[in-house]
Scaffold this motif. Structure first.
Motif, short mmCIF file in Angstrom:
data_model
loop_
_atom_site.label_atom_id
_atom_site.label_comp_id
_atom_site.label_asym_id
_atom_site.label_seq_id
_atom_site.Cartn_x
_atom_site.Cartn_y
_atom_site.Cartn_z
N SER A 28 -3.76 -9.03 4.22
CA SER A 28 -3.89 -9.12 2.76
C SER A 28 -2.60 -9.61 2.11
N PHE A 30 -6.21 1.08 -4.50
CA PHE A 30 -6.47 0.51 -3.18
C PHE A 30 -7.62 1.26 -2.50
N THR A 69 -8.62 -3.94 0.22
CA THR A 69 -7.42 -4.79 0.30
C THR A 69 -7.40 -5.95 -0.71
N SER A 97 -0.66 -7.70 0.59
CA SER A 97 0.28 -6.59 0.54
C SER A 97 1.64 -7.06 1.03
N ASN A 107 0.83 -1.21 0.00
CA ASN A 107 0.00 0.00 0.00
C ASN A 107 0.86 1.26 0.00
N ILE A 110 -4.45 -4.55 6.09
CA ILE A 110 -3.32 -4.62 5.13
C ILE A 110 -2.42 -5.80 5.50
#
Ligand code: DHB
Length: 319
Positions: A42, A279, A284, A44, A24, A39
Motif C-alpha cells: 500500500s 485503517f 489499506t 503506507s 499504520n 501494508i
C-alpha cells in the motif's frame, strides 16, 4: 503519474527516510504475514507490526472490537493477540523488499520479557523498534506509561540492549506536568522517537437497545480510538514537541481520517503520523487516499514540502 512529481512529502523519523509521512498504527491488521504484506504493497510509508509478546497470544474473548458513533470511533480490548516475538523475528526482515522502513512493536508483559524481545531484533535487518508503554487491555497489567519510575527503568534498559533506533508508544496524558515529566525521562534515555497517543484506556461504551456494554472483555472497558480522541493526540504532540530534545522524532496518532487531519498533526510538530481506527474500518486503501488528500491540501496552500510548515502552529490572536 506519481504524487511525488508535484511535491515532496517525504519525511525522516529517527534517521529513517519515509516516502510518505503516514503509516499504520500498531494494532489493527498487522498481526499476520499476509496483513503485513498488504501494508507493504500500500501507500503506507512504513510497515509496523502488532505489539508482540514472549509467547503467542490469542487475545481476549470476542466481541473485542466495535465501532461506535456516526464518526466511526472505536472501542477495543483485543488483549494483545499476536504470533509471539520469534515469528516476527522471522517474518519482518523479508518485508524489507517493499523498500520502506520495517518497525517491530514490542509489548512484553514484564520488563524482562520486553528486554529479551528488544534484543532479539538486533541484527535482523529491520529498521527500528517501537516499545509499547501503553497497552490498556491486559487484565492485571497497568499501563506502564502512567508509572514514571517503571517507564524510566524499562526505557533505559531497552535502549541499552537495543542495537536499533528505539522509540516508545505513549498513552495520552491529560496534565501538562505529566507530559513534562515523561519528556524529561525520555530526553535522558536515548530514545530516538516518540509515538503519541495510544488509545485512551478504560473507556466504556453502552448500547441502549440491549442495555449492555459494546464489547465483552474486562467488563466492557476498552481503549478508545477514532475522531473523538484527536484533540488529545494533537495536544500531546504539541506539548511533547515543546519539551522533547529536537533530535527526538515525534509520530502523531489519534483520530486521523483525512489529509487535513494529518496536516494538523504536522502543524503541531509531528514528523509523521500513524492511522489505527480508520485503517481498521476501511483497510489499506486509506493510505493512498490520505496521501492524495494531504498532497492536494499542501499544494493548495502553496507549500513545497512538509518542512515549510511543520511545527508552525500559531496561537490565535486575542480579541
Ligand atoms: C492492545 C491495545 C493497545 O492499545 C496496545 O497498545 C497494545 C495492545 C490490545 O488490546 O491488543
Amino acid at each position: 503519474m506519481d504524487v511525488r512529481d508535484f511535491i515532496d512529502i517525504s519525511t525522516e523519523v529517527a534517521g529513517l527516510q519515509l516516502e510518505y509521512p503516514v503509516f499504520n498504527a500498531s494494532g489493527p491488521l498487522c498481526v499476520t504475514t499476509q496483513e503485513l504484506r498488504a501494508i507493504g504493497e500500500s501507500y503506507s510509508g512504513a510497515i509496523l507490526s502488532k505489539s508482540c509478546t514472549l509467547v503467542p497470544r490469542s487475545g481476549n474473548p470476542e466481541p473485542r472490537y466495535k465501532e461506535f458513533g456516526d464518526e466511526r470511533n472505536s472501542i477495543n480490548s483485543m488483549g494483545l493477540p499476536n504470533l509471539g516475538y520469534r515469528e516476527y523475528v522471522e517474518i519482518l526482515p523479508a518485508l524489507k523488499s517493499y523498500g520502506k522502513p520495517v518497525i517491530a512493536s514490542v509489548s512484553g508483559l514484564t520488563q524482562e520479557d520486553s528486554l529479551t524481545i528488544v534484543r532479539s531484533f538486533n541484527n535482523t535487518g529491520i529498521d527500528a523498534v517501537e516499545l509499547n508503554l501503553s497497552c490498556p487491555n491486559v487484565p492485571g497489567k497497568p499501563q506502564i506509561g502512567y508509572d514514571f519510575e517503571a517507564s524510566k527503568n524499562l526505557v533505559k534498559g531497552a535502549v541499552k540492549v537495543s542495537g536499533l533506533p528505539l522509540g516508545v508508544k505513549l498513552p495520552p496524558f491529560f496534565d501538562i506536568s505529566h507530559i513534562k515529566e515523561m519528556a524529561e525521562i525520555l530526553n535522558s534515555s536515548g530514545v530516538k522517537f516518540v509515538t503519541c497517543i495510544n488509545s485512551p484506556g478504560n473507556g466504556l461504551v453502552v448500547d441502549v437497545d440491549t442495555e449492555s456494554t459494546l464489547i465483552h472483555p474486562r467488563g466492557g472497558f476498552g481503549g478508545i480510538g477514532g475522531p473523538c480522541i484527536k484533540p488529545f493526540g494533537l495536544a500531546n504532540v504539541r506539548k511533547f514537541r515543546e519539551f522533547l530534545n529536537p533530535e527526538i522524532s515525534i509520530i502523531g496518532a489519534g483520530g486521523i481520517t483525512s489529509g487535513s487531519d494529518i496536516f494538523e498533526y504536522l502543524l503541531c510538530g509531528a514528523d509523521a503520523v500513524q492511522v489505527g481506527t480508520h485503517f481498521m474500518n476501511n483497510g489499506t486503501s486509506v493510505f493512498q487516499n490520505l496521501v492524495y488528500e494531504l498532497v492536494k491540501l499542501i499544494m493548495d496552500k502553496g507549500y513545497k514540502s512538509i518542512q515549510d510548515f511543520k511545527g508552525n502552529l500559531r496561537i490565535t490572536e486575542a480579541t
